[in-house]
Each structure stands twice: as C-alpha cells, then as structure tokens.
Design a protein around this motif. Structure first.
Motif: not given
Length: 125
Positions: A91-92, A94, A103
């Motif tokens: 998914g978005e 990590k 992120t």
C-alpha cells in the motif's frame, strides 16, 4: 457548557493490569487507577482513560500518538524496552527495518499495546 468541559479520550483494553504495566513501566507514563479503569496522565491536563472490556477488539486505526523530538532515538529506546514496531510493506505506507515510515508527512512508527491497540511515535515538525 461543553466548551468548558475537561474532555478526554478513552479506549478499551482486555486486561487492565497488563495495560498498567505496559503504559507505566514500558512507556514510562504516569497513571492513576480508579474503580472504573486507568487514567493515563499526559502533558498539560491531557489524559486518556483506559477501561477493561472482556470482549475487547482492538481498533484498526491509531488510537494514541506520541510526538517526539527525535524518532530514531525514541524507536531505539522503546525497542530496548521490549516494544515491537509494526512493519508495513504494502500500500501507500512502507516502513524501514526499524519500523519507521518516511513518507511525505512526518516520520512515524507504529506499535501496539498488550491489548492490540495501535499507538505511534511521530517526529515533531
């Protein structure tokens, strides 16, 4: 009225004594027991109330965030205290080998309490 009320958040745990040990001894928070549960006394009159629930099901989202000045130091310290950080690779979001997501938002690392409730440490801006 409500705007002058001393609001607080709450969530359930399966075992109040395990929660007390984790939040006070592992995380180092100040807590006070009541007949209804456990109040985590946070900074500047902020608190969170934990209550026992036999059929507790942990939330699938973060229930409590701890802003920190240095996420690397916080993760290292908590790891030494026995905290296991979550690792995400799909998914978005990590995370790296330490469990820190780097992120576009703040650096953040998630972990759970003994009841499975999701908590985080996140780097202050």
């Amino acid at each position: 009225m409500i705007k002058t009320a001393e609001a607080f958040s709450s969530y359930s745990v399966k075992d109040l004594q395990k929660a007390k040990t984790f939040y006070t001894e592992v995380l180092g928070l100040n807590a006070s027991e009541t007949k209804e549960g456990l109040r985590l006394n946070l900074a500047a009159n902020a608190s969170v109330f934990l209550y026992p629930k036999a059929n507790h099901v942990p939330a699938t989202f973060t229930v409590l965030n701890f802003p920190v000045d240095d996420i690397e130091a916080a993760v290292n310290d908590l790891t030494k205290r026995g905290v296991r950080f979550e690792h995400y690779s799909e998914g978005e979001i990590k995370t790296d080998k330490k469990g820190i997501a780097r992120t576009s938002g703040p650096k953040i690392a998630w972990f759970t309490d003994p009841a499975g409730n999701i908590l985080s440490v996140l780097q202050k801006p």
